[in-house]
Design a protein around this motif. Structure first.
Motif, PDB file in Angstrom:
ATOM      1  N   VAL A  27       0.849  -1.187   0.000  1.00 46.86           N
ATOM      2  CA  VAL A  27       0.000   0.000   0.000  1.00 46.86           C
ATOM      3  C   VAL A  27       0.889   1.243   0.000  1.00 46.86           C
ATOM      4  CG1 VAL A  27      -1.764   1.308   1.228  1.00 46.86           C
ATOM      5  CG2 VAL A  27      -1.842  -1.193   1.252  1.00 46.86           C
ATOM      6  N   ARG A  28       0.627   2.152  -0.970  1.00 40.43           N
ATOM      7  CA  ARG A  28       1.348   3.425  -0.966  1.00 40.43           C
ATOM      8  C   ARG A  28       0.573   4.385  -0.080  1.00 40.43           C
ATOM      9  NH1 ARG A  28       5.153   5.417  -4.138  1.00 40.43           N
ATOM     10  NH2 ARG A  28       4.776   3.853  -5.758  1.00 40.43           N
ATOM     11  N   ARG A  29       1.209   4.777   1.042  1.00 38.97           N
ATOM     12  CA  ARG A  29       0.530   5.615   2.016  1.00 38.97           C
ATOM     13  C   ARG A  29       0.112   6.954   1.401  1.00 38.97           C
ATOM     14  NH1 ARG A  29       1.507   3.992   7.364  1.00 38.97           N
ATOM     15  NH2 ARG A  29       3.084   2.337   7.576  1.00 38.97           N
ATOM     16  N   ALA A  30      -1.075   7.401   1.735  1.00 34.68           N
ATOM     17  CA  ALA A  30      -1.561   8.668   1.221  1.00 34.68           C
ATOM     18  C   ALA A  30      -0.899   9.850   1.911  1.00 34.68           C
ATOM     19  CB  ALA A  30      -3.073   8.761   1.385  1.00 34.68           C
ATOM     20  N   ASP A  31      -0.426   9.650   3.152  1.00 34.44           N
ATOM     21  CA  ASP A  31       0.119  10.780   3.903  1.00 34.44           C
ATOM     22  C   ASP A  31       1.538  11.141   3.521  1.00 34.44           C
ATOM     23  OD1 ASP A  31       1.134   8.463   4.903  1.00 34.44           O
ATOM     24  OD2 ASP A  31       0.566   8.831   6.996  1.00 34.44           O
ATOM     25  N   ASP A  32       2.405  10.135   3.305  1.00 29.88           N
ATOM     26  CA  ASP A  32       3.805  10.428   3.011  1.00 29.88           C
ATOM     27  C   ASP A  32       4.307   9.812   1.710  1.00 29.88           C
ATOM     28  OD1 ASP A  32       3.910   7.778   3.660  1.00 29.88           O
ATOM     29  OD2 ASP A  32       5.027   8.042   5.525  1.00 29.88           O
ATOM     30  N   GLY A  33       3.470   9.018   1.023  1.00 28.30           N
ATOM     31  CA  GLY A  33       3.862   8.424  -0.248  1.00 28.30           C
ATOM     32  C   GLY A  33       4.748   7.211  -0.132  1.00 28.30           C
ATOM     33  N   GLU A  34       5.085   6.810   1.067  1.00 27.94           N
ATOM     34  CA  GLU A  34       5.927   5.631   1.254  1.00 27.94           C
ATOM     35  C   GLU A  34       5.120   4.365   0.983  1.00 27.94           C
ATOM     36  OE1 GLU A  34       9.119   5.520   1.900  1.00 27.94           O
ATOM     37  OE2 GLU A  34       9.335   7.719   1.960  1.00 27.94           O
ATOM     38  N   VAL A  35       5.800   3.323   0.493  1.00 31.23           N
ATOM     39  CA  VAL A  35       5.152   2.039   0.223  1.00 31.23           C
ATOM     40  C   VAL A  35       5.325   1.142   1.441  1.00 31.23           C
ATOM     41  CG1 VAL A  35       5.118  -0.005  -1.247  1.00 31.23           C
ATOM     42  CG2 VAL A  35       5.543   2.251  -2.262  1.00 31.23           C
ATOM     43  N   ALA A  36       4.195   0.706   1.961  1.00 30.48           N
ATOM     44  CA  ALA A  36       4.214  -0.189   3.137  1.00 30.48           C
ATOM     45  C   ALA A  36       3.858  -1.600   2.688  1.00 30.48           C
ATOM     46  CB  ALA A  36       3.221   0.304   4.185  1.00 30.48           C
ATOM     47  N   THR A  37       4.685  -2.571   3.132  1.00 29.07           N
ATOM     48  CA  THR A  37       4.411  -3.985   2.856  1.00 29.07           C
ATOM     49  C   THR A  37       3.768  -4.584   4.098  1.00 29.07           C
ATOM     50  OG1 THR A  37       6.303  -4.125   1.353  1.00 29.07           O
ATOM     51  CG2 THR A  37       5.403  -6.203   2.202  1.00 29.07           C
ATOM     52  N   LEU A  38       2.532  -5.065   3.941  1.00 31.67           N
ATOM     53  CA  LEU A  38       1.760  -5.549   5.077  1.00 31.67           C
ATOM     54  C   LEU A  38       1.616  -7.067   4.990  1.00 31.67           C
ATOM     55  CD1 LEU A  38      -1.125  -2.906   4.935  1.00 31.67           C
ATOM     56  CD2 LEU A  38       1.073  -2.730   6.120  1.00 31.67           C
ATOM     57  N   PRO A  39       2.062  -7.784   5.998  1.00 28.30           N
ATOM     58  CA  PRO A  39       1.847  -9.236   6.001  1.00 28.30           C
ATOM     59  C   PRO A  39       0.354  -9.528   6.027  1.00 28.30           C
ATOM     60  CG  PRO A  39       3.478  -8.612   7.634  1.00 28.30           C
ATOM     61  CD  PRO A  39       2.830  -7.343   7.167  1.00 28.30           C
ATOM     62  N   GLY A  40      -0.079 -10.422   5.183  1.00 36.45           N
ATOM     63  CA  GLY A  40      -1.485 -10.724   5.083  1.00 36.45           C
ATOM     64  C   GLY A  40      -2.064 -11.251   6.375  1.00 36.45           C
ATOM     65  N   ALA A  41      -1.268 -11.967   7.130  1.00 33.34           N
ATOM     66  CA  ALA A  41      -1.777 -12.544   8.382  1.00 33.34           C
ATOM     67  C   ALA A  41      -2.031 -11.476   9.432  1.00 33.34           C
ATOM     68  CB  ALA A  41      -0.779 -13.576   8.915  1.00 33.34           C
ATOM     69  N   GLU A  42      -1.381 -10.304   9.297  1.00 34.35           N
ATOM     70  CA  GLU A  42      -1.546  -9.243  10.281  1.00 34.35           C
ATOM     71  C   GLU A  42      -2.706  -8.298   9.946  1.00 34.35           C
ATOM     72  OE1 GLU A  42       0.108  -8.986  13.128  1.00 34.35           O
ATOM     73  OE2 GLU A  42       1.138 -10.866  12.614  1.00 34.35           O
ATOM     74  N   VAL A  43      -3.267  -8.440   8.751  1.00 32.55           N
ATOM     75  CA  VAL A  43      -4.361  -7.550   8.332  1.00 32.55           C
ATOM     76  C   VAL A  43      -5.680  -8.125   8.805  1.00 32.55           C
ATOM     77  CG1 VAL A  43      -5.554  -6.491   6.383  1.00 32.55           C
ATOM     78  CG2 VAL A  43      -3.060  -6.777   6.300  1.00 32.55           C
ATOM     79  N   ARG A  44      -6.355  -7.377   9.687  1.00 34.97           N
ATOM     80  CA  ARG A  44      -7.641  -7.845  10.209  1.00 34.97           C
ATOM     81  C   ARG A  44      -8.774  -7.489   9.256  1.00 34.97           C
ATOM     82  NH1 ARG A  44     -10.934  -5.348  14.070  1.00 34.97           N
ATOM     83  NH2 ARG A  44      -9.269  -3.892  14.566  1.00 34.97           N
ATOM     84  N   ARG A  45      -8.698  -6.303   8.618  1.00 33.93           N
ATOM     85  CA  ARG A  45      -9.770  -5.892   7.727  1.00 33.93           C
ATOM     86  C   ARG A  45      -9.172  -4.992   6.642  1.00 33.93           C
ATOM     87  NH1 ARG A  45     -13.979  -3.545  11.014  1.00 33.93           N
ATOM     88  NH2 ARG A  45     -12.831  -1.581  10.901  1.00 33.93           N
ATOM     89  N   LEU A  46      -9.675  -5.168   5.385  1.00 31.87           N
ATOM     90  CA  LEU A  46      -9.250  -4.344   4.259  1.00 31.87           C
ATOM     91  C   LEU A  46     -10.522  -3.779   3.611  1.00 31.87           C
ATOM     92  CD1 LEU A  46      -6.715  -3.480   2.628  1.00 31.87           C
ATOM     93  CD2 LEU A  46      -7.231  -5.360   1.043  1.00 31.87           C
ATOM     94  N   SER A  47     -10.646  -2.441   3.665  1.00 32.20           N
ATOM     95  CA  SER A  47     -11.885  -1.808   3.210  1.00 32.20           C
ATOM     96  C   SER A  47     -11.578  -0.775   2.129  1.00 32.20           C
ATOM     97  CB  SER A  47     -12.610  -1.097   4.360  1.00 32.20           C
ATOM     98  OG  SER A  47     -12.826  -2.006   5.444  1.00 32.20           O
ATOM     99  N   PRO A  48     -12.353  -0.772   1.048  1.00 32.87           N
ATOM    100  CA  PRO A  48     -12.190   0.290   0.048  1.00 32.87           C
ATOM    101  C   PRO A  48     -12.747   1.600   0.578  1.00 32.87           C
ATOM    102  CG  PRO A  48     -14.043  -1.121  -0.537  1.00 32.87           C
ATOM    103  CD  PRO A  48     -13.387  -1.762   0.672  1.00 32.87           C
ATOM    104  N   VAL A  49     -12.065   2.701   0.262  1.00 35.03           N
ATOM    105  CA  VAL A  49     -12.510   4.026   0.685  1.00 35.03           C
ATOM    106  C   VAL A  49     -12.407   5.000  -0.498  1.00 35.03           C
ATOM    107  CG1 VAL A  49     -11.847   3.704   3.106  1.00 35.03           C
ATOM    108  CG2 VAL A  49     -10.158   4.602   1.484  1.00 35.03           C
ATOM    109  N   GLU A  50     -13.175   6.099  -0.422  1.00 35.70           N
ATOM    110  CA  GLU A  50     -13.112   7.100  -1.480  1.00 35.70           C
ATOM    111  C   GLU A  50     -11.938   8.059  -1.293  1.00 35.70           C
ATOM    112  OE1 GLU A  50     -16.815   9.129  -1.797  1.00 35.70           O
ATOM    113  OE2 GLU A  50     -17.920   7.336  -2.436  1.00 35.70           O
ATOM    114  N   ARG A  51     -11.570   8.322  -0.043  1.00 34.21           N
ATOM    115  CA  ARG A  51     -10.407   9.165   0.235  1.00 34.21           C
ATOM    116  C   ARG A  51      -9.852   8.793   1.601  1.00 34.21           C
ATOM    117  NH1 ARG A  51     -14.867  12.487   0.757  1.00 34.21           N
ATOM    118  NH2 ARG A  51     -15.240  13.339   2.836  1.00 34.21           N
ATOM    119  N   CYS A  52      -8.571   9.110   1.774  1.00 34.19           N
ATOM    120  CA  CYS A  52      -7.899   8.799   3.042  1.00 34.19           C
ATOM    121  C   CYS A  52      -7.930  10.011   3.971  1.00 34.19           C
ATOM    122  CB  CYS A  52      -6.462   8.370   2.800  1.00 34.19           C
ATOM    123  SG  CYS A  52      -6.333   6.800   1.911  1.00 34.19           S
TER     124      CYS A  52
END
Length: 296
Positions: free
Chosen positions: A271-296
């Motif tokens: 995920v490319r963070r909206a706040d600083d533009g950095e790319v974060a790699t998230l382990p799938g096992a650590e993600v509890r919920r993934l939700s689509p949003v219109e804006r961050c």
């Protein structure tokens, strides 16, 4: 020669006097045909449609055409000579060509207001048509197919539509100028300028034909450009859909919001963070919920 055209003698014309007032000769004297007193005002400028456009000083000497305003309806031509003081005197016209040109100038002067008003009324429709062309071009640029194109495709279609609008506007202007002309001020302070004006007036049929051909050509270009623009909206590649915005909620309730990128390894999200533009790699096992949003 028309029965209305009178040939005055030098003796008859010597009974006339005049004065230059600005760019106008004001002449008075007896009509050579009926003897009644006549006044005439001969301007060195003329507001007409598509005539010789030239600036010039006040008249110093020119052949003029005068019509009897006392009732007999006869007209005659004479050479007006203007002294430095502004006083004018008349003499017989020296050239038949100048007689014709002077009469054409007099007639044009008597008709100029009516012709200008009529042309102004016709130009209202021309301006309306031009605004209609601009409206069509604006609708074409705002159409739904345009929004589906990639940026380069949008620029290409916009350029072609602009060509169509310019060509259509040129076609309208040329057609209306051919039909109704364009108001201009003409100056003819001497016989040379008078003859030049008359020659240009005789050339108007060829000028009108050239403008009509130009209008037809421009209209064809406008139609072709609109066809090309429509075709481009069909065949240009569509823009890629924007990457979705998501909010990932981790097991420790931390959140990461940004643009979902393609994964580079199994079992992880990028995920490319909206706040600083950095790319974060998230382990799938650590993600509890993934939700689509219109804006961050």
């Amino acid at each position: 020669m028309s029965d209305l055209v009178y040939q005055p003698t030098a003796e008859q014309l010597r009974r006339w006097s005049g004065q230059r007032v600005g760019g106008t000769l004001r002449l008075t004297g007896p009509c050579p045909a009926c003897g009644r007193d006549v006044t005439a005002a001969v301007s060195a400028t003329l507001d007409g449609l598509e005539t010789l456009d030239a600036g010039a000083p006040a008249p110093a000497g020119r052949t003029v055409s005068i019509a009897c305003t006392a009732g007999c309806g006869r007209r005659w031509n004479a050479r007006a000579e203007v002294e430095a003081s502004g006083r004018a005197r008349l003499a017989p016209s020296p050239d038949a060509r100048l007689d014709e040109a002077a009469e054409a100038w007099r007639v044009a002067g008597t008709e100029q207001e009516g012709r200008l008003r009529a042309a102004a009324e016709k130009w209202i429709a021309g301006v309306t048509a031009l605004l209609g062309v601009l409206t069509v071009g604006g609708v074409g640029l705002a159409a739904e197919p345009m929004r589906k194109l990639a940026l380069g495709g949008r620029f290409a279609v916009a350029a072609v539509v602009a060509v169509a609008v310019v060509a259509a506007g040129r076609a309208i202007v040329l057609a209306y100028r051919a039909a109704y002309g364009w108001p201009r001020r003409t100056s003819a302070p001497d016989d040379a300028a008078l003859l030049e004006w008359h020659a240009r007036r005789r050339e108007q049929p060829s000028v009108i034909a050239r403008r009509l051909r130009g209008a037809a050509t421009a209209a064809g270009v406008a139609l072709g450009a609109l066809v090309v623009a429509a075709t481009l909206t069909w065949f240009l590649p569509a823009a890629r859909p924007p990457a979705p915005l998501v909010r990932a909620t981790m097991r420790d309730d931390a959140t990461v919001c940004g643009t979902l990128l393609a994964a580079t390894a199994d079992g992880s999200l990028r995920v490319r963070r909206a706040d600083d533009g950095e790319v974060a790699t998230l382990p799938g096992a650590e993600v509890r919920r993934l939700s689509p949003v219109e804006r961050c």
